[in-house]
Scaffold this motif. Sequence first.
Motif, short mmCIF file in Angstrom:
data_model
loop_
_atom_site.label_atom_id
_atom_site.label_comp_id
_atom_site.label_asym_id
_atom_site.label_seq_id
_atom_site.Cartn_x
_atom_site.Cartn_y
_atom_site.Cartn_z
N VAL A 1 22.62 46.33 -28.16
CA VAL A 1 23.55 46.94 -29.11
C VAL A 1 24.94 46.34 -28.95
O VAL A 1 25.56 45.89 -29.90
N PHE A 2 25.42 46.31 -27.69
CA PHE A 2 26.79 45.84 -27.46
C PHE A 2 26.88 44.36 -27.05
O PHE A 2 27.96 43.80 -26.98
N HIS A 3 25.74 43.76 -26.72
CA HIS A 3 25.71 42.35 -26.26
C HIS A 3 26.70 42.12 -25.12
O HIS A 3 27.47 41.15 -25.14
N ALA A 54 17.80 53.19 -21.17
CA ALA A 54 18.29 53.10 -22.55
C ALA A 54 19.72 52.55 -22.57
O ALA A 54 20.08 51.77 -23.46
N TYR A 55 20.55 52.94 -21.58
CA TYR A 55 21.89 52.35 -21.51
C TYR A 55 21.82 50.84 -21.25
O TYR A 55 22.58 50.06 -21.84
N ALA A 56 20.91 50.45 -20.36
CA ALA A 56 20.77 49.01 -20.08
C ALA A 56 20.35 48.28 -21.36
O ALA A 56 20.90 47.22 -21.70
N TYR A 57 19.42 48.87 -22.08
CA TYR A 57 18.95 48.29 -23.34
C TYR A 57 20.11 48.17 -24.34
O TYR A 57 20.30 47.15 -25.00
N MET A 58 20.91 49.25 -24.41
CA MET A 58 22.06 49.23 -25.33
C MET A 58 23.08 48.18 -24.93
O MET A 58 23.67 47.50 -25.78
N GLY A 92 29.12 46.89 -18.87
CA GLY A 92 28.56 48.21 -19.20
C GLY A 92 28.21 48.91 -17.90
O GLY A 92 27.28 48.52 -17.20
N TYR A 93 29.02 49.90 -17.54
CA TYR A 93 28.82 50.61 -16.27
C TYR A 93 27.92 51.82 -16.48
O TYR A 93 28.03 52.53 -17.49
#
Length: 227
Positions: free
Chosen positions: A151-153, A143-147, A117-118
Amino acid sequence: MTQLTDWKHVFKLDPDKEISDEALEKICESGTDAIIVGGTDHITLDGVLDLLSSIRRYSVPCYLEVTDAEVLTPGFDGYLIPMVLNSTDKQWILGQQHEAIKEYREVMNWDEIFMEGYCIMNPDCKAFKKTSCELPLDEDVLAYAYMAEHVFHLPVFYLEYSGTYGSAELAKKVKNELQNTHFIYGGGIQTAAQAKEMKEYADTIVVGNSVYTNLKEALKTVKAVKQ
Ligand code: 1GP
């Protein structure tokens, strides 16, 4: 062989850039945990294969960061597949990956494939422009880091400042957001002090461009994070 989750330091080499045999030897024998082959522009299969065969003279693990499915080739120890979370264009988040999976899923070995996840943070870098990113605020990055993790594992979250040294304060906040997803920082690391600072927070630091501009200092980043 060192697992990705054990990496502290890696060098990223661009198949589009010239490197002497002597420089390559120093990089491969530096004690770094792995070499990532990857770049944004003019990446050709010939260029990738040339660099791979030169790196294969040494025992250092070698991974391909797949930014274009056209240059996929066997022979690497692993494959890193970016999903650009702050892109505004679906093709860079899921689209190209979807196409590649339609074509290659029969031969994909998930033991050697790592989705990343970049989050691209330097508006002046080629990758930011190429993948139509929008610059996120700190709270968006978190929030991207959390996702990425929940969210995406995804196995990897990559905070990418390619070409410029980023915010250690933000790296610290990102680290606090991640428990299971491996945190990679890359961008603008030219000195041992910068390497050390970012390694305080990131699980892995990536040193790219400075091997082409000041190899002597770039090599010092290895020891700086491995002591
Ligand atoms: C680029 O994160 C890497 O993808 C490293 O960045 O080239 O700025 O060191 P630099």
